[in-house]
Design a protein around this motif. Structure first.
Motif, PDB file in Angstrom:
ATOM      1  N   ALA A   1      88.606 119.424   8.695  1.00  0.00           N
ATOM      2  CA  ALA A   1      87.602 120.326   9.269  1.00  0.00           C
ATOM      3  C   ALA A   1      86.820 119.642  10.383  1.00  0.00           C
ATOM      4  O   ALA A   1      86.594 120.217  11.457  1.00  0.00           O
ATOM      5  CB  ALA A   1      86.652 120.806   8.171  1.00  0.00           C
ATOM      6  N   GLY A   2      86.404 118.381  10.151  1.00  0.00           N
ATOM      7  CA  GLY A   2      85.640 117.654  11.156  1.00  0.00           C
ATOM      8  C   GLY A   2      86.439 117.405  12.421  1.00  0.00           C
ATOM      9  O   GLY A   2      85.941 117.589  13.541  1.00  0.00           O
ATOM     10  N   GLN A   3      87.699 117.007  12.268  1.00  0.00           N
ATOM     11  CA  GLN A   3      88.528 116.736  13.443  1.00  0.00           C
ATOM     12  C   GLN A   3      88.911 118.009  14.186  1.00  0.00           C
ATOM     13  O   GLN A   3      88.996 118.017  15.414  1.00  0.00           O
ATOM     14  CB  GLN A   3      89.788 115.973  13.008  1.00  0.00           C
TER      15      GLN A   3
ATOM     16  N   SER B   1      94.365 110.779  14.945  1.00  0.00           N
ATOM     17  CA  SER B   1      94.280 111.923  14.042  1.00  0.00           C
ATOM     18  C   SER B   1      95.528 112.799  14.144  1.00  0.00           C
ATOM     19  O   SER B   1      95.963 113.386  13.151  1.00  0.00           O
ATOM     20  CB  SER B   1      93.036 112.753  14.353  1.00  0.00           C
ATOM     21  N   ALA B   2      96.112 112.887  15.335  1.00  0.00           N
ATOM     22  CA  ALA B   2      97.347 113.654  15.495  1.00  0.00           C
ATOM     23  C   ALA B   2      98.440 113.108  14.585  1.00  0.00           C
ATOM     24  O   ALA B   2      99.174 113.876  13.931  1.00  0.00           O
ATOM     25  CB  ALA B   2      97.797 113.623  16.956  1.00  0.00           C
ATOM     26  N   ALA B   3      98.554 111.783  14.512  1.00  0.00           N
ATOM     27  CA  ALA B   3      99.560 111.179  13.639  1.00  0.00           C
ATOM     28  C   ALA B   3      99.264 111.464  12.168  1.00  0.00           C
ATOM     29  O   ALA B   3     100.176 111.744  11.377  1.00  0.00           O
ATOM     30  CB  ALA B   3      99.614 109.672  13.886  1.00  0.00           C
ATOM     31  N   VAL B   4      98.002 111.402  11.782  1.00  0.00           N
ATOM     32  CA  VAL B   4      97.621 111.668  10.387  1.00  0.00           C
ATOM     33  C   VAL B   4      97.934 113.116  10.024  1.00  0.00           C
ATOM     34  O   VAL B   4      98.535 113.395   8.971  1.00  0.00           O
ATOM     35  CB  VAL B   4      96.124 111.370  10.168  1.00  0.00           C
ATOM     36  N   PHE B   5      97.557 114.065  10.872  1.00  0.00           N
ATOM     37  CA  PHE B   5      97.844 115.478  10.600  1.00  0.00           C
ATOM     38  C   PHE B   5      99.343 115.715  10.483  1.00  0.00           C
ATOM     39  O   PHE B   5      99.801 116.466   9.623  1.00  0.00           O
ATOM     40  CB  PHE B   5      97.254 116.354  11.708  1.00  0.00           C
ATOM     41  N   TRP B   6     100.105 115.097  11.355  1.00  0.00           N
ATOM     42  CA  TRP B   6     101.549 115.314  11.359  1.00  0.00           C
ATOM     43  C   TRP B   6     102.191 114.768  10.078  1.00  0.00           C
ATOM     44  O   TRP B   6     102.969 115.464   9.420  1.00  0.00           O
ATOM     45  CB  TRP B   6     102.180 114.663  12.582  1.00  0.00           C
ATOM     46  N   HIS B   7     101.892 113.553   9.708  1.00  0.00           N
ATOM     47  CA  HIS B   7     102.568 112.933   8.571  1.00  0.00           C
ATOM     48  C   HIS B   7     102.132 113.533   7.235  1.00  0.00           C
ATOM     49  O   HIS B   7     102.927 113.552   6.281  1.00  0.00           O
ATOM     50  CB  HIS B   7     102.322 111.421   8.575  1.00  0.00           C
TER      51      HIS B   7
ATOM     52  N   TRP C   1      96.655 120.582   3.656  1.00  0.00           N
ATOM     53  CA  TRP C   1      96.293 121.680   4.539  1.00  0.00           C
ATOM     54  C   TRP C   1      97.586 122.385   4.942  1.00  0.00           C
ATOM     55  O   TRP C   1      98.682 121.854   4.742  1.00  0.00           O
ATOM     56  CB  TRP C   1      95.551 121.163   5.779  1.00  0.00           C
ATOM     57  N   PRO C   2      97.489 123.592   5.503  1.00  0.00           N
ATOM     58  CA  PRO C   2      98.708 124.325   5.886  1.00  0.00           C
ATOM     59  C   PRO C   2      99.564 123.529   6.867  1.00  0.00           C
ATOM     60  O   PRO C   2      99.040 122.817   7.726  1.00  0.00           O
ATOM     61  CB  PRO C   2      98.162 125.604   6.539  1.00  0.00           C
ATOM     62  N   ARG C   3     100.871 123.670   6.722  1.00  0.00           N
ATOM     63  CA  ARG C   3     101.781 122.934   7.600  1.00  0.00           C
ATOM     64  C   ARG C   3     101.542 123.272   9.072  1.00  0.00           C
ATOM     65  O   ARG C   3     101.605 122.393   9.942  1.00  0.00           O
ATOM     66  CB  ARG C   3     103.229 123.252   7.210  1.00  0.00           C
ATOM     67  N   TRP C   4     101.249 124.554   9.342  1.00  0.00           N
ATOM     68  CA  TRP C   4     101.036 124.951  10.733  1.00  0.00           C
ATOM     69  C   TRP C   4      99.822 124.249  11.343  1.00  0.00           C
ATOM     70  O   TRP C   4      99.793 123.972  12.544  1.00  0.00           O
ATOM     71  CB  TRP C   4     100.873 126.468  10.852  1.00  0.00           C
ATOM     72  N   LEU C   5      98.817 123.943  10.484  1.00  0.00           N
ATOM     73  CA  LEU C   5      97.645 123.241  10.986  1.00  0.00           C
ATOM     74  C   LEU C   5      98.002 121.819  11.393  1.00  0.00           C
ATOM     75  O   LEU C   5      97.539 121.319  12.428  1.00  0.00           O
ATOM     76  CB  LEU C   5      96.543 123.232   9.923  1.00  0.00           C
ATOM     77  N   GLY C   6      98.822 121.156  10.584  1.00  0.00           N
ATOM     78  CA  GLY C   6      99.236 119.801  10.923  1.00  0.00           C
ATOM     79  C   GLY C   6     100.004 119.741  12.230  1.00  0.00           C
ATOM     80  O   GLY C   6      99.746 118.894  13.092  1.00  0.00           O
ATOM     81  N   VAL C   7     100.949 120.682  12.399  1.00  0.00           N
ATOM     82  CA  VAL C   7     101.750 120.704  13.629  1.00  0.00           C
ATOM     83  C   VAL C   7     100.889 121.108  14.820  1.00  0.00           C
ATOM     84  O   VAL C   7     100.947 120.492  15.894  1.00  0.00           O
ATOM     85  CB  VAL C   7     102.939 121.672  13.471  1.00  0.00           C
TER      86      VAL C   7
END
Length: 439
Positions: A128-130, A174-180, A187-193
């Motif tokens: 949420a913060g990122q 943070s992009a790498a953290v969300f992706w992996h 969180w939802p997969r679409w959010l990570g991508v």
């Protein structure tokens, strides 16, 4: 009172702990004031309650053979010990020690978080913060004025709270953290991508942080490497960064301008830095760094064994700078050489370099115990930290240093709780398989 099971205060304490964990995750995307408040609350909570409350979950980082906490404690103890011989004023020394001491946040979070639900709450708050930070940056890029955007200065048109350098590194990491972690259902997969794509686009298209470019290229290369068969990983890790850097250079006029500026600033330092009457190189990023690194190496050569003590960098290098010291290093804001390895070595001697390398190695070693998505996310964060420290004093700096410590603490806790859960399930299955013996 607090240690008895069923104490009326215990559910309230658990709720406070959950709220604090959520605040920790959220703080990674908030201004420095919120981060400072969060750290203060974290230290107070641990101090007041950790020794008085009964631990319901006996498995902890020590039981799982974690080396990171001991490395952190060794680092903090070494900086504290150097207060005995520091050549800085005590006020400056204690302020610097406080900055180095933020590493304790990693250990505190590993100890504080005791269940998978708690660490999931922390990671959701981090998301949420990122996300708030990233969307705010894009709104600024679209020309939408934001009352909470407090950044100012060169290149800060799309920067929300810190500066273009810090934000580019934060978004790339943070992009790498969300992706992996997209496969863990945190969180939802679409959010990570989606976050990974928008964050990387923000770094390359909107920001001017050269270190951020390098971090993003490295993390993309690591991610592609892990997706390849083992026999192909080394060639990918060697070739892909060069291809990405070449494509970025020829595909972006912004990158070309930044590289040209870097070359020109370096040339100016080489030419003017030898002339004590010339000071033009002081007013640019590359020239100032090169000079600060040069003076730091001179200080290390003069006293390599134990260094000059915590907080002593500015005083020490000023003696080697000579007549331009007041102009070059006279600002109260300049207390580091924009290079973490040199900073630790000036303050602690060769031991400082070894301690920083030990800390990074322990983080990498411990992450190998985790499930692959968590391990890869953690290793990306450590790699981003190690690379960024070559060009900036990342752990010493305010907002971005707290970001790395808070995030590493959450990821280490996530890996520990995942291992604890898996171990508990495996133990239960083994017990069910045991033949029952009649009484």
């Amino acid at each position: 009172m607090f240690g008895k099971r069923g104490s009326p205060l215990q559910p309230q304490v658990i709720s406070l702990r959950s709220a604090l964990i959520a605040l920790v995750g959220l703080a990674t995307g908030l201004p420095i004031a919120w981060v400072s408040i969060t750290k203060l609350l974290l230290f107070i909570f641990i101090l007041v309650f950790s020794l008085t409350l009964q631990h319901q979950h006996k498995a902890c980082f020590t039981a799982q053979g974690m080396w990171t906490p001991w490395a952190v404690l060794a680092v903090v103890f070494s900086f504290a010990l150097s207060l005995l011989w520091t050549q800085a004023g005590m006020e400056s020394a204690l302020a610097a020690f406080n900055k180095h001491g933020r590493l304790l946040v990693i250990v505190l979070l590993m100890s504080l978080i005791r269940s998978r639900s708690e660490v999931r709450l922390g990671m959701l708050a981090f998301a949420a913060g990122q996300t708030f930070l990233l969307l705010s940056s894009w709104l600024l890029a679209l020309g939408v004025p934001l009352a909470w955007a407090t950044a100012s200065g060169r290149g800060n048109e799309v920067v929300v709270f810190s500066n273009y350098l810090s934000q580019s590194i934060v978004f790339a990491t943070s992009a790498a953290v969300f992706w992996h972690l997209r496969t863990l259902r945190l969180w939802p997969r679409w959010l990570g991508v989606g976050f990974a794509a928008l964050a990387l686009l923000n770094v390359f298209a909107l920001l001017i942080g050269r270190t951020g470019y390098l971090v993003a290229i490295m993390l993309v290369s690591l991610t592609v490497m892990w997706a390849m068969p083992k026999r192909s990983r080394l060639p990918v890790l060697v070739v892909l960064p060069l291809l990405l850097l070449t494509s970025l250079y020829f595909g972006s006029t912004r990158v070309q301008q930044n590289l040209s500026t870097l070359i020109q600033e370096t040339r100016n330092y080489i030419v003017e830095g030898r002339d004590e009457s010339a000071t033009g190189w002081i007013n640019n990023s590359a020239g100032w760094r090169l000079n600060a690194w040069h003076r730091s190496l001179q200080a290390i050569e003069a006293q390599p064994a134990r260094g000059y003590g915590v907080g002593s960098w500015a005083n020490t290098v000023s003696r080697f700078e000579g007549s331009t010291a007041a102009l070059t290093f006279g600002s109260a804001q300049i207390r580091n050489p924009h290079q973490e390895y040199l900073l630790w070595t000036v303050e602690l001697g060769v031991t400082g370099t070894l301690l920083l390398l030990l800390l990074l190695a322990c983080l990498m070693r411990d992450s190998r115990k985790f499930k692959a998505p968590i391990a890869h996310a953690t290793q990306c964060v450590v790699a981003a930290l190690a690379l960024s420290c070559l060009f900036n004093s990342i752990l010493f700096d305010g907002l971005i240093g707290d970001y790395f410590c808070l995030l590493l603490g959450l990821l280490m806790a996530l890996g520990l709780q995942q291992n604890t859960t898996n171990h508990g399930v495996q133990t239960a299955l083994e017990q069910n398989r045991k033949p029952k013996v009649a009484a």
